[in-house]
Design a protein around this motif. Structure first.
Motif, PDB file in Angstrom:
ATOM      1  N   UNK A  77      -5.634  -6.864  17.036  1.00  0.00           N
ATOM      2  CA  UNK A  77      -4.837  -8.085  17.069  1.00  0.00           C
ATOM      3  C   UNK A  77      -3.355  -7.816  16.890  1.00  0.00           C
ATOM      4  N   UNK A  78      -3.015  -6.969  15.927  1.00  0.00           N
ATOM      5  CA  UNK A  78      -1.600  -6.643  15.704  1.00  0.00           C
ATOM      6  C   UNK A  78      -1.035  -5.848  16.879  1.00  0.00           C
ATOM      7  N   UNK A  79      -1.874  -5.006  17.477  1.00  0.00           N
ATOM      8  CA  UNK A  79      -1.424  -4.271  18.658  1.00  0.00           C
ATOM      9  C   UNK A  79      -1.107  -5.202  19.813  1.00  0.00           C
ATOM     10  N   UNK A  80      -1.922  -6.237  19.981  1.00  0.00           N
ATOM     11  CA  UNK A  80      -1.669  -7.213  21.040  1.00  0.00           C
ATOM     12  C   UNK A  80      -0.359  -7.960  20.797  1.00  0.00           C
ATOM     13  N   UNK A  81      -0.066  -8.278  19.545  1.00  0.00           N
ATOM     14  CA  UNK A  81       1.140  -9.045  19.220  1.00  0.00           C
ATOM     15  C   UNK A  81       2.419  -8.231  19.407  1.00  0.00           C
ATOM     16  N   UNK A  95       1.949  -1.785  11.412  1.00  0.00           N
ATOM     17  CA  UNK A  95       1.759  -0.407  11.863  1.00  0.00           C
ATOM     18  C   UNK A  95       2.592   0.578  11.047  1.00  0.00           C
ATOM     19  N   UNK A  96       3.717   0.133  10.551  1.00  0.00           N
ATOM     20  CA  UNK A  96       4.508   0.985   9.663  1.00  0.00           C
ATOM     21  C   UNK A  96       3.711   1.326   8.408  1.00  0.00           C
ATOM     22  N   UNK A  97       3.011   0.343   7.865  1.00  0.00           N
ATOM     23  CA  UNK A  97       2.245   0.543   6.633  1.00  0.00           C
ATOM     24  C   UNK A  97       1.020   1.425   6.859  1.00  0.00           C
ATOM     25  N   UNK A  98       0.264   1.155   7.923  1.00  0.00           N
ATOM     26  CA  UNK A  98      -0.961   1.938   8.132  1.00  0.00           C
ATOM     27  C   UNK A  98      -0.647   3.349   8.633  1.00  0.00           C
ATOM     28  N   UNK A  99       0.457   3.510   9.355  1.00  0.00           N
ATOM     29  CA  UNK A  99       0.816   4.836   9.864  1.00  0.00           C
ATOM     30  C   UNK A  99       1.214   5.782   8.746  1.00  0.00           C
ATOM     31  N   UNK A 100       1.704   5.230   7.656  1.00  0.00           N
ATOM     32  CA  UNK A 100       2.158   6.055   6.536  1.00  0.00           C
ATOM     33  C   UNK A 100       1.010   6.518   5.647  1.00  0.00           C
ATOM     34  N   UNK A 101      -0.196   6.056   5.917  1.00  0.00           N
ATOM     35  CA  UNK A 101      -1.341   6.437   5.090  1.00  0.00           C
ATOM     36  C   UNK A 101      -1.825   7.827   5.487  1.00  0.00           C
ATOM     37  N   UNK A 102      -1.728   8.745   4.559  1.00  0.00           N
ATOM     38  CA  UNK A 102      -2.032  10.146   4.847  1.00  0.00           C
ATOM     39  C   UNK A 102      -3.532  10.351   5.023  1.00  0.00           C
ATOM     40  N   UNK A 103      -3.872  11.115   6.021  1.00  0.00           N
ATOM     41  CA  UNK A 103      -5.277  11.412   6.300  1.00  0.00           C
ATOM     42  C   UNK A 103      -5.887  12.202   5.149  1.00  0.00           C
ATOM     43  N   UNK A 154       7.120   4.464  13.086  1.00  0.00           N
ATOM     44  CA  UNK A 154       5.664   4.570  12.940  1.00  0.00           C
ATOM     45  C   UNK A 154       5.133   5.825  13.624  1.00  0.00           C
ATOM     46  N   UNK A 155       5.705   6.174  14.764  1.00  0.00           N
ATOM     47  CA  UNK A 155       5.290   7.390  15.463  1.00  0.00           C
ATOM     48  C   UNK A 155       5.561   8.627  14.610  1.00  0.00           C
ATOM     49  N   UNK A 156       6.696   8.641  13.931  1.00  0.00           N
ATOM     50  CA  UNK A 156       7.025   9.760  13.047  1.00  0.00           C
ATOM     51  C   UNK A 156       6.015   9.850  11.906  1.00  0.00           C
ATOM     52  N   UNK A 157       5.693   8.707  11.306  1.00  0.00           N
ATOM     53  CA  UNK A 157       4.718   8.695  10.208  1.00  0.00           C
ATOM     54  C   UNK A 157       3.349   9.161  10.682  1.00  0.00           C
ATOM     55  N   UNK A 158       2.946   8.703  11.857  1.00  0.00           N
ATOM     56  CA  UNK A 158       1.653   9.118  12.402  1.00  0.00           C
ATOM     57  C   UNK A 158       1.595  10.629  12.581  1.00  0.00           C
ATOM     58  N   UNK A 159       2.629  11.180  13.198  1.00  0.00           N
ATOM     59  CA  UNK A 159       2.636  12.616  13.443  1.00  0.00           C
ATOM     60  C   UNK A 159       2.771  13.441  12.184  1.00  0.00           C
ATOM     61  N   UNK A 160       3.462  12.908  11.193  1.00  0.00           N
ATOM     62  CA  UNK A 160       3.673  13.644   9.948  1.00  0.00           C
ATOM     63  C   UNK A 160       2.438  13.623   9.058  1.00  0.00           C
ATOM     64  N   UNK A 161       1.651  12.546   9.132  1.00  0.00           N
ATOM     65  CA  UNK A 161       0.527  12.374   8.211  1.00  0.00           C
ATOM     66  C   UNK A 161      -0.850  12.489   8.849  1.00  0.00           C
TER      67      UNK A 161
END
Length: 323
Positions: A77-81, A95-103, A154-161
């Motif tokens: 839903x958020x992706x669609x918006x 997406x900023x919040x979820x992307x920062x969550x480290x695997x 968000x892309x930076x956070x995704x790639x970093x984490x």
């Protein structure tokens, strides 16, 4: 008490998350429909409900299990918006919040699947923006660049984490790296600056891993840790995509970015075209000497690399004096 509260909130997610998704879907559709009928006051009320629902979603984004956010449609839903100019900034916050969550080290397949989906959403938006800005340049307005800066963050956070979530698919990983290179090369300083942190972390991590593997091989030691061995394999996959062309592109833009707007000659500015250089007018980016020290690149001699490829480490430890 906090544990009890968190447990209660977690147990209520199967009821709350579907409700939030329904509110997003229903009120967004109603806002579009009423706007089409020129019922602007009613459309604004539905739009306010969408914004309120997104704010509620963002309150869960930091801690709710990622598989649950995917299962109940929140990520979709958020992706669609993100395609809606009226709501995309609020959706970006999610997406900023979820992307920062480290695997986590023991990440489940459901976690990796959900995070991979987030990668795809961010990459689709990045693809459209990078293509549009490369073709139209100045025709992209400030709101588009503001949106792109949030996406890049968000892309930076995704790639970093969470880069491991897509490392098993070389095609997706390659596209991601090319898009991050696109941000690094972008003529807008804000986008270049935003992406710099990713390349710094990636190159340093890959270089340290390469050295540790080489040392381990040299002394005959064997790594018995399965998780560590898997991490080494993932790093090798990433390393194989850092080819000479990519390194050359990074070097090229890095050398150009060492220049300062107030210090260059008019003929040099003409040759650089629309490239935004560091200027005293930019705020919130720190001192130029600190920025320049992060952009400085050096190469590892090919003799130290079995593949004979040039490797780059974006060095951030040395501090230069101002020009």
């Amino acid at each position: 008490r906090r544990r009890l509260l968190l447990r209660g909130l977690t147990e209520s997610l199967p009821e709350i998350l579907p409700l939030l998704y329904t509110l997003l879907e229903r009120h967004f559709g109603a806002a579009i429909a009423e706007a089409g009928r020129q019922q602007l006051d009613i459309a604004k009320q539905h739009a306010a409900a969408v914004t309120a629902s997104l704010n509620a979603v963002n309150a869960y984004a930091e801690w709710a299990p990622l598989p649950d956010l995917a299962k109940y449609g929140i990520i979709h839903g958020c992706g669609f918006l993100l395609s809606s100019p009226d709501f995309r900034l609020h959706a970006c916050e999610f997406f900023k919040l979820v992307s920062a969550r480290k695997r986590p080290a023991d990440a489940s397949p459901e976690f990796d699947s959900a995070m991979s989906n987030i990668f795809q959403i961010m990459m689709n938006v990045s693809r459209d923006f990078l293509y549009k800005s490369s073709k139209s340049g100045g025709a992209v307005d400030d709101s588009e660049f503001e949106f792109a800066e949030l996406i890049c963050e968000s892309m930076v956070s995704l790639g970093s984490n969470n880069l491991q979530c897509i490392s098993s698919d070389p095609n997706v990983l390659s596209v991601y790296l090319q898009q991050m290179l696109g941000y690094f090369q972008h003529f807008k300083l804000a986008l270049h600056f935003q992406s710099l942190g990713f390349w710094l972390g990636l190159m340093r991590d890959l270089l340290s891993k390469t050295k540790s593997v080489a040392q381990g091989s040299g002394d005959g030691s064997i790594n018995s840790s399965g998780s560590s061995g898997q991490a080494d394999n993932e790093k090798r996959k990433i390393l194989s995509l850092i080819n000479d062309d990519l390194c050359s592109d990074i070097l090229d833009i890095s050398f150009k970015r060492l220049l300062r707007k107030e210090k260059i000659l008019p003929e040099t500015a003409f040759l650089l075209g629309p490239l935004e250089l560091w200027s005293d007018d930019f705020e919130g980016k720190g001192e130029f000497s600190q920025y320049r020290s992060r952009v400085v690149c050096y190469t590892i001699p090919p003799s130290k690399n079995k593949r004979g490829k040039t490797r780059i480490l974006l060095h951030c430890d040395c501090i230069f004096t101002k020009l």
